[in-house]
Design an enzyme around this catalytic site. Structure first.
Site, mmCIF file in Angstrom:
data_model
loop_
_atom_site.group_PDB
_atom_site.id
_atom_site.type_symbol
_atom_site.label_atom_id
_atom_site.label_comp_id
_atom_site.label_asym_id
_atom_site.label_seq_id
_atom_site.Cartn_x
_atom_site.Cartn_y
_atom_site.Cartn_z
ATOM 1 N N PHE A 125 0.953 -1.173 0.028
ATOM 2 C CA PHE A 125 0.085 0.061 -0.026
ATOM 3 C C PHE A 125 0.799 1.160 0.004
ATOM 4 C CE2 PHE A 125 -3.095 2.804 2.078
ATOM 5 C CZ PHE A 125 -4.348 2.623 1.393
ATOM 6 N N ASP A 206 2.995 -5.369 8.423
ATOM 7 C CA ASP A 206 1.677 -4.436 8.399
ATOM 8 C C ASP A 206 0.556 -5.589 8.308
ATOM 9 O OD1 ASP A 206 -0.431 -3.153 7.436
ATOM 10 O OD2 ASP A 206 0.583 -1.460 6.258
ATOM 11 N N TYR A 231 -10.101 -0.194 11.429
ATOM 12 C CA TYR A 231 -11.526 0.148 10.768
ATOM 13 C C TYR A 231 -11.826 -0.853 9.803
ATOM 14 C CZ TYR A 231 -8.076 2.493 8.022
ATOM 15 O OH TYR A 231 -7.015 2.799 7.287
ATOM 16 N N LYS A 232 -10.938 -1.836 9.199
ATOM 17 C CA LYS A 232 -11.188 -2.788 8.220
ATOM 18 C C LYS A 232 -11.560 -4.113 8.700
ATOM 19 C CE LYS A 232 -7.668 -0.965 5.340
ATOM 20 N NZ LYS A 232 -6.228 -0.904 4.972
ATOM 21 N N ARG A 381 -12.381 -6.214 -5.528
ATOM 22 C CA ARG A 381 -12.108 -6.922 -4.560
ATOM 23 C C ARG A 381 -13.302 -7.279 -3.890
ATOM 24 N NH1 ARG A 381 -7.859 -3.923 -0.345
ATOM 25 N NH2 ARG A 381 -10.012 -2.814 -0.182
HETATM 26 C C1 LIG Z 1 -5.528 0.542 5.056
HETATM 27 C C2 LIG Z 1 -4.192 0.419 4.882
HETATM 28 C C3 LIG Z 1 -3.456 1.718 5.043
HETATM 29 C C4 LIG Z 1 -4.043 2.880 5.708
HETATM 30 O O1 LIG Z 1 -3.301 3.694 6.597
HETATM 31 P P1 LIG Z 1 -3.860 4.558 7.670
HETATM 32 O O2 LIG Z 1 -2.735 5.173 8.367
HETATM 33 O O3 LIG Z 1 -4.794 3.585 8.466
HETATM 34 O O4 LIG Z 1 -4.863 5.652 6.646
HETATM 35 C C5 LIG Z 1 -1.970 1.489 5.160
HETATM 36 N N1 LIG Z 1 -1.328 0.310 5.017
HETATM 37 C C6 LIG Z 1 -1.835 -0.785 4.572
HETATM 38 C C7 LIG Z 1 -1.018 -1.842 4.063
HETATM 39 C C8 LIG Z 1 -3.595 -0.700 4.390
HETATM 40 O O5 LIG Z 1 -4.184 -1.837 3.946
#
Ligand SMILES: *Cc1c(COP(=O)(O)O)cnc(C)c1O
Length: 421
Positions: A125, A206, A231-232, A381
């Site tokens: 990400f 992560d 939040y996921k 997805r």
């Molecule tokens: C959802 C997600 C994020 C989001 O980062 P936030 O700091 O929570 O906004 C970062 N990395 C990955 C791999 C994600 O899936």
């Protein structure tokens, strides 16, 4: 495979009773719980409890309540620990994915001589990559040469061997996703951690797409650190407070980004200018916890305690297997490619389909009440979530998708993504 088969699976589902704990959007089949999990009645209640405790206790809420605010982050950390196979004191609820990565990289990336690179991958990400590059810059190192990104052979997955092949002498720190956000591939955290440690490299993961979806054994695998959002799959609500894990063998490390909420709790209000960090993962907190964004997690995590990760993972695998089988059975003539890994040990909590018309197929699905999410340039997805989706949801969603393809209904939409995919 037909509707009866789906209904039979639903009847046998030991987690079936949890669906009524959630607010399911009306007339919708919600398959986007890996972007934003749904609100549960419990999370709603614990959020309102927080409002009430502010009303009733004011400043004394920090200490006075059945649920003292001063200890809420630690309490939530304790509730999270079983989800990731960690000791309770190794976990704290704090920050966000990205700020926690900044904290952990600031703590654990200690370039020395030629050992001055960070190893990541090219599929992660973007926010993680931005954070790692800026951490290199803070240390005066050029991200172009000091961030090594393992390449994918197929554009979707990574191989353990390719990652290990990049664990060279010059690597000081490794940061990888536990589950890739697009293809849903689970990386072999145990093997990667072992290989990293054999080469004297620290490694962290992560867990954004893995926590609440798959089981982890971070302590047993000896992972150095991890971080995630809530939040996921954890259903903490939009912008809910994230979390981090630090292996207890590192409790002697000074936090890279220190702040008074990382203090030993007994000393915090001494107001000394000398920082005495907590001897737990709590040391990695920075400022005052965001209590309203943490409160829903009390209720949300109770549901995970009651359901148990083993049941959740078992059902999740059944749901995604059922979905893949239906896609093959019903949609074989429509050029969908199933991109996520098939094997149970490599498949996370979602299915990833590719199709050249993906953007408008997603719009057509949404118009017909199926909520997927779209990922550039051609990915769909679909996350059927164990706590609140049913096998019949999966059956219905594939039926709706089939009708959209048969009637070419996606042509009514532009093949372009919205601002938020
Ligand atoms: C959802 C997600 C994020 C989001 O980062 P936030 O700091 O929570 O906004 C970062 N990395 C990955 C791999 C994600 O899936």
């Amino acid at each position: 495979m037909d509707r009866l088969c789906a209904q039979e699976l639903d009847r046998a589902d030991v987690l079936g009773r949890f669906r009524k704990e959630f607010y399911i959007p009306e007339d919708a089949i919600y398959f986007d719980g890996n972007s934003l999990g749904l609100l549960s009645k419990r999370a709603e209640a614990t959020l309102y409890d927080m409002v009430e405790s502010w009303k009733k206790f004011a400043i004394d809420g920090w200490t006075n309540e059945a649920q003292p605010w001063f200890h809420l982050s630690e309490k939530l950390g304790n509730m999270t620990a079983p989800l990731i196979g960690a000791h309770p004191e190794e976990v704290i609820t704090t920050g966000s994915t990205t700020t926690n990565l900044h904290q952990l990289a600031a703590t654990f990336f200690k370039p020395e001589g030629q050992k001055n690179k960070i190893l990541a991958d090219e599929l992660n990400f973007p926010s993680d990559i931005y954070a790692l590059k800026s951490q290199l810059q803070i240390k005066g190192l050029d991200p172009e040469t000091h961030l090594v990104q393992v390449k994918s052979r197929d554009g979707h997955t990574l191989t353990t061997d390719d990652i290990i092949a990049k664990m060279n002498e010059d690597v000081a720190l490794i940061v990888l996703p536990a589950v890739l956000y697009r293809s849903g591939q689970i990386l072999d955290m145990k093997a990667l951690t072992k290989a990293a440690h054999e080469r004297g490299i620290l490694i962290g993961f992560d867990l954004c797409h893995s926590i609440g979806a798959i089981e982890h054994h971070l302590s047993a695998w000896d992972v150095d650190f991890a971080f995630w959002c809530t939040y996921k799959h954890l259903n903490g609500g939009p912008g809910s407070v994230g979390g981090l894990y630090v292996n207890q063998k590192h409790f002697d490390q000074q936090p890279g980004l220190a702040g008074w909420f990382g203090s030993d709790k007994a000393k915090q209000f001494d107001m000394s200018h000398t920082f005495t960090p907590a001897e737990t993962a709590g040391a990695f907190q920075i400022g005052t916890p965001h209590l309203f964004s943490a409160a829903p997690l009390v209720g949300a995590l109770e549901l995970f305690q009651e359901a148990g990760m083993t049941h959740i993972r078992t059902k999740s695998l059944q749901l995604t297997a059922f979905l893949m089988n239906l896609v093959e059975q019903e949609l074989s003539e429509y050029d969908f490619t199933i991109v996520n890994p098939r094997d149970d040990h490599e498949r996370g909590g979602h299915v990833f389909l590719e199709h050249k018309e993906a953007a408008r197929i997603c719009k057509a699905l949404k118009a017909d009440g199926v909520i997927p999410d779209y990922r550039e340039p051609n990915g769909i997805r679909l996350a059927p979530v164990a706590l609140y989706n049913t096998f019949e949801d999966v059956y219905d969603a594939v039926g709706i998708l089939k009708t959209i393809m048969q009637e070419k209904r996606y042509l009514e939409f532009e093949n372009k993504r919205g601002v938020i995919a």
